[in-house]
Design a protein around this motif. Structure first.
Motif, short mmCIF file in Angstrom:
data_model
loop_
_atom_site.label_atom_id
_atom_site.label_comp_id
_atom_site.label_asym_id
_atom_site.label_seq_id
_atom_site.Cartn_x
_atom_site.Cartn_y
_atom_site.Cartn_z
N GLN A 173 2.93 5.93 -2.97
CA GLN A 173 4.07 6.71 -3.45
C GLN A 173 4.04 6.85 -4.97
O GLN A 173 4.35 7.90 -5.50
CB GLN A 173 5.39 6.08 -3.01
CG GLN A 173 5.69 6.30 -1.55
CD GLN A 173 6.97 5.57 -1.12
OE1 GLN A 173 7.46 4.69 -1.80
NE2 GLN A 173 7.48 5.96 0.06
N GLU A 174 3.69 5.78 -5.66
CA GLU A 174 3.63 5.84 -7.13
C GLU A 174 2.57 6.82 -7.61
O GLU A 174 2.74 7.47 -8.63
CB GLU A 174 3.33 4.45 -7.70
CG GLU A 174 4.50 3.49 -7.62
CD GLU A 174 4.13 2.10 -8.09
OE1 GLU A 174 2.95 1.86 -8.47
OE2 GLU A 174 5.03 1.24 -8.10
N ARG A 175 1.47 6.92 -6.88
CA ARG A 175 0.37 7.80 -7.27
C ARG A 175 0.46 9.18 -6.61
O ARG A 175 -0.45 9.99 -6.74
CB ARG A 175 -0.96 7.16 -6.89
CG ARG A 175 -1.22 5.88 -7.64
CD ARG A 175 -2.58 5.33 -7.29
NE ARG A 175 -2.75 4.01 -7.84
CZ ARG A 175 -3.02 2.92 -7.14
NH1 ARG A 175 -3.18 3.00 -5.84
NH2 ARG A 175 -3.15 1.76 -7.73
N ASN A 176 1.53 9.41 -5.85
CA ASN A 176 1.70 10.66 -5.11
C ASN A 176 0.51 10.95 -4.21
O ASN A 176 0.03 12.08 -4.12
CB ASN A 176 1.94 11.83 -6.06
CG ASN A 176 3.29 11.72 -6.73
OD1 ASN A 176 4.24 11.21 -6.16
ND2 ASN A 176 3.36 12.18 -7.98
N MET A 177 0.06 9.90 -3.53
CA MET A 177 -1.07 10.04 -2.60
C MET A 177 -0.55 10.05 -1.17
O MET A 177 0.52 9.52 -0.88
CB MET A 177 -2.05 8.87 -2.77
CG MET A 177 -2.76 8.84 -4.10
SD MET A 177 -3.75 7.34 -4.33
CE MET A 177 -4.81 7.35 -2.92
N GLU A 178 -1.34 10.64 -0.30
CA GLU A 178 -1.01 10.67 1.13
C GLU A 178 -1.43 9.34 1.74
O GLU A 178 -2.49 8.80 1.45
CB GLU A 178 -1.78 11.82 1.79
CG GLU A 178 -1.32 12.16 3.17
CD GLU A 178 0.07 12.78 3.20
OE1 GLU A 178 0.73 12.60 4.24
OE2 GLU A 178 0.49 13.42 2.22
N TRP A 179 -0.56 8.80 2.59
CA TRP A 179 -0.85 7.54 3.27
C TRP A 179 -0.67 7.74 4.76
O TRP A 179 0.36 8.24 5.21
CB TRP A 179 0.10 6.45 2.75
CG TRP A 179 -0.19 5.09 3.28
CD1 TRP A 179 -1.38 4.43 3.26
CD2 TRP A 179 0.74 4.20 3.91
NE1 TRP A 179 -1.25 3.20 3.82
CE2 TRP A 179 0.04 3.02 4.22
CE3 TRP A 179 2.09 4.28 4.22
CZ2 TRP A 179 0.64 1.94 4.84
CZ3 TRP A 179 2.68 3.19 4.83
CH2 TRP A 179 1.97 2.04 5.14
N GLY A 180 -1.66 7.36 5.55
CA GLY A 180 -1.61 7.62 6.98
C GLY A 180 -1.73 6.37 7.81
O GLY A 180 -1.87 5.26 7.31
N GLU A 181 -1.67 6.58 9.13
CA GLU A 181 -1.70 5.47 10.08
C GLU A 181 -3.01 4.70 10.05
O GLU A 181 -3.05 3.52 10.35
CB GLU A 181 -1.46 5.99 11.50
CG GLU A 181 -0.08 6.49 11.74
CD GLU A 181 0.11 6.99 13.17
OE1 GLU A 181 -0.86 6.98 13.95
OE2 GLU A 181 1.23 7.38 13.50
N THR B 89 0.83 -1.20 0.00
CA THR B 89 0.00 0.00 0.00
C THR B 89 0.87 1.25 0.00
O THR B 89 0.57 2.22 -0.71
CB THR B 89 -0.94 0.00 1.23
OG1 THR B 89 -1.72 -1.19 1.21
CG2 THR B 89 -1.86 1.20 1.21
N GLN B 90 1.94 1.23 0.78
CA GLN B 90 2.84 2.38 0.81
C GLN B 90 3.45 2.62 -0.57
O GLN B 90 3.50 3.75 -1.06
CB GLN B 90 3.96 2.17 1.83
CG GLN B 90 4.93 3.33 1.89
CD GLN B 90 6.18 2.99 2.67
OE1 GLN B 90 6.59 1.84 2.73
NE2 GLN B 90 6.79 4.01 3.27
N ARG B 91 3.90 1.56 -1.22
CA ARG B 91 4.49 1.68 -2.55
C ARG B 91 3.47 2.22 -3.55
O ARG B 91 3.77 3.12 -4.34
CB ARG B 91 5.02 0.32 -3.01
CG ARG B 91 5.75 0.37 -4.34
CD ARG B 91 6.13 -1.02 -4.84
NE ARG B 91 5.07 -2.00 -4.76
CZ ARG B 91 4.04 -2.07 -5.63
NH1 ARG B 91 3.96 -1.22 -6.61
NH2 ARG B 91 3.12 -3.01 -5.50
N ALA B 92 2.23 1.71 -3.49
CA ALA B 92 1.19 2.18 -4.41
C ALA B 92 0.87 3.65 -4.18
O ALA B 92 0.68 4.40 -5.15
CB ALA B 92 -0.06 1.32 -4.25
#
Length: 183
Positions: free
Chosen positions: A113-121, A108-111
């Motif tokens: 980053q590829e889409r330049n999306m914010e990922w949270g806890e 999920t983190q890699r996906a």
């Protein structure tokens, strides 16, 4: 949740060890196990074999038992030979859930980053949904946070914390079940 070939092999090996322990039990004990009527003659025959013939029969019984519920068999072995097999099986299951959760977090983190999306806890996880179905006592936020932290830092401490948390939930559940049985 997709199970890797290595995990499938590990699970088959666990069933094989269970069958080996069942074969060592006296025939009178196996007579009281429900649901194995068609396999009891094979168990008796296997008990009398030695060497590679016994190993072939154990593998054959393992194949046949993959379709059955194994919990009653683990209980029988636990009563007569000790609970080490059931405990080891539980630890492997918890390790599998931890590894699956961590792998999903990394993916999920890699996906993101590829889409330049914010990922949270507080990310949504298929593994956590399945885990919550099996262990309703878990705190989804705690596990999603720990897996998020592991994915961000790769610090093994977070992986160990996930395992410890799952193990503590499992142990508290076992204690509750044991206290219900005693009453």
């Amino acid at each position: 949740m997709q199970v890797s070939r290595s995990e499938q092999k590990r699970r088959i090996k666990e069933i094989e060890q269970l069958v080996a322990e069942l074969v060592r039990l006296p025939p009178q004990v196996l007579d009281h196990v429900a649901g194995l009527e068609e396999l009891k003659p094979i168990f008796r025959e296997t008990a009398g074999l030695k060497g590679s013939a016994r190993q072939r029969q154990i593998k054959y019984l393992t194949k046949l038992l993959q379709e059955h519920s194994l919990e009653p068999l683990y209980a029988v072995v636990g009563r007569h030979r000790g609970k080490f097999l059931a405990e080891r099986k539980q630890l492997h299951t918890l390790e599998f859930f931890r590894d699956t959760l961590i792998n999903e977090a990394l993916e999920t983190q890699r996906a993101c980053q590829e889409r330049n999306m914010e990922w949270g806890e507080n990310w949504s996880s298929r593994t956590l949904v399945e885990l919550k179905a099996q262990l309703p006592e878990i705190d989804v936020l705690t596990l999603s946070r720990l897996s998020y932290l592991f994915a961000r830092t790769r610090n093994p401490r977070h992986s160990r914390e996930i395992f410890r948390y799952l193990k503590s939930i499992h142990e508290s559940r076992q204690r509750a079940n044991e206290s219900l049985v005693k009453e």
